[in-house]
Design an enzyme around this catalytic site. Structure first.
Site, PDB file in Angstrom:
ATOM      1  N   LYS A  18      62.202 113.941 -12.985  1.00  0.00           N
ATOM      2  CA  LYS A  18      61.930 112.622 -12.083  1.00  0.00           C
ATOM      3  C   LYS A  18      61.220 112.898 -10.884  1.00  0.00           C
ATOM      4  O   LYS A  18      60.297 111.784 -10.384  1.00  0.00           O
ATOM      5  CB  LYS A  18      63.302 112.329 -11.545  1.00  0.00           C
ATOM      6  N   ARG A  93      72.460 109.757  -4.955  1.00  0.00           N
ATOM      7  CA  ARG A  93      73.178 110.848  -5.760  1.00  0.00           C
ATOM      8  C   ARG A  93      74.491 110.620  -5.928  1.00  0.00           C
ATOM      9  O   ARG A  93      75.378 111.340  -6.505  1.00  0.00           O
ATOM     10  CB  ARG A  93      72.836 112.149  -5.394  1.00  0.00           C
ATOM     11  N   ARG A 132      60.758 126.982 -13.981  1.00  0.00           N
ATOM     12  CA  ARG A 132      60.139 126.292 -12.977  1.00  0.00           C
ATOM     13  C   ARG A 132      59.758 127.170 -11.799  1.00  0.00           C
ATOM     14  O   ARG A 132      60.342 127.937 -11.072  1.00  0.00           O
ATOM     15  CB  ARG A 132      61.056 125.167 -12.505  1.00  0.00           C
ATOM     16  N   ARG A 164      62.152 128.247  -6.558  1.00  0.00           N
ATOM     17  CA  ARG A 164      63.154 127.727  -5.426  1.00  0.00           C
ATOM     18  C   ARG A 164      64.382 128.202  -5.796  1.00  0.00           C
ATOM     19  O   ARG A 164      64.753 128.924  -6.520  1.00  0.00           O
ATOM     20  CB  ARG A 164      63.338 126.181  -5.789  1.00  0.00           C
ATOM     21  N   ARG A 175      74.607 123.076  -9.597  1.00  0.00           N
ATOM     22  CA  ARG A 175      73.744 121.756  -9.611  1.00  0.00           C
ATOM     23  C   ARG A 175      74.135 120.863 -10.566  1.00  0.00           C
ATOM     24  O   ARG A 175      74.226 119.716 -10.419  1.00  0.00           O
ATOM     25  CB  ARG A 175      72.284 122.174  -9.412  1.00  0.00           C
TER      26      ARG A 175
END
Ligand code: AMP
Length: 225
Positions: A18, A93, A132, A164, A175
């Site tokens: 996103k 969220r 990532r 990250r 998460r």
């Protein structure tokens, strides 16, 4: 362009793409990309009080409390560059955030045009997040899907890439749990309001962008750049 402005929400699990899509659509339509995650990371880097507070939660894979998050969004959408609309990425969220956002927009005489849910199966989400890598200039890479030309180095600016902290496997699982506990219910919430549009998030990023643009064009939103 339909009407005066375009207000979009991009929903999706962590790693659904996103953020990438919000960036591209923001450029093509000339409206700001507002990512609460980016705002928190900037504050963490700058060592602000907000950053310190947010870090306590982000490092554990948990959501930052609504009372911290809502205020940031309210002041951001009141800024001048949001006059012709904006794209929210990573906000709301929780159902509470969704309701608060509606109140803010109502006070401004505005409303949400569409909520795009970028749909990607769980197995792909975990694979995407753990591969990532980011650059401080904003570029993102992936060990399988978008390798840099030189390993560990950004193609654009030559700086070293990093992972990250919250993309590390232990945090990714938490998460995802938070996503199902708190964020997934807002899919039904927006569906009930007739605003939800499902976008298949499994193809390569360019193809997902095409799907989004096709929807926007069909809905009467023309590109402006
Ligand atoms: P993101 O870059 O959108 O994946 O966000 C990174 C992290 O920032 C999330 O895992 C949360 O801890 C926090 N965060 C971002 N947006 C929100 C939000 N709307 N509400 C609460 N926490 C958030």
């Amino acid at each position: 362009m339909k009407g005066e402005s375009m207000i979009l929400i991009l929903l999706g699990a962590p790693g659904s793409g996103k953020g990438t899509q919000a960036g591209v659509i923001s450029e093509r339509y000339g409206i700001p990309h507002i990512s609460t995650g980016d705002i928190f990371r900037k504050n963490i880097k700058e060592g602000t009080q907000l950053g310190r507070k947010a870090k306590e939660y982000i490092d554990k894979g948990l959501l930052v409390p609504d009372e911290v998050t809502n205020g940031i969004v309210e002041s951001r959408i009141l800024e001048n560059d949001c006059g012709e609309g904006f794209i929210l990425d990573g906000y709301p969220r929780t159902t509470d955030q969704a309701q608060v956002l509606e109140t803010y927009l109502g006070k401004m005489g505005k409303s949400i045009d569409a909520v795009l849910n970028i749909d990607v199966p769980d197995e792909q989400v975990v694979e995407r997040l753990s591969g990532r890598f980011m650059c401080r200039c904003g570029e993102t890479y992936h060990t399988a899907y978008k390798k840099p030309e030189v390993e560990g180095i950004c193609n654009k600016c030559g700086k070293e890439l990093y992972q990250r902290d919250d993309d590390k496997p232990e945090t990714v699982i938490e998460r995802l749990r938070e996503y199902y506990r708190k964020t997934a219910p807002i899919i039904d919430y927006y569906n009930g309001k007739g605003l939800l549009v499902r976008i298949d998030g499994t193809p390569m990023p360019d193809k997902v962008t095409e799907l989004i643009e096709k929807f926007l064009e069909e809905s009467g939103y023309g590109t402006r750049r």
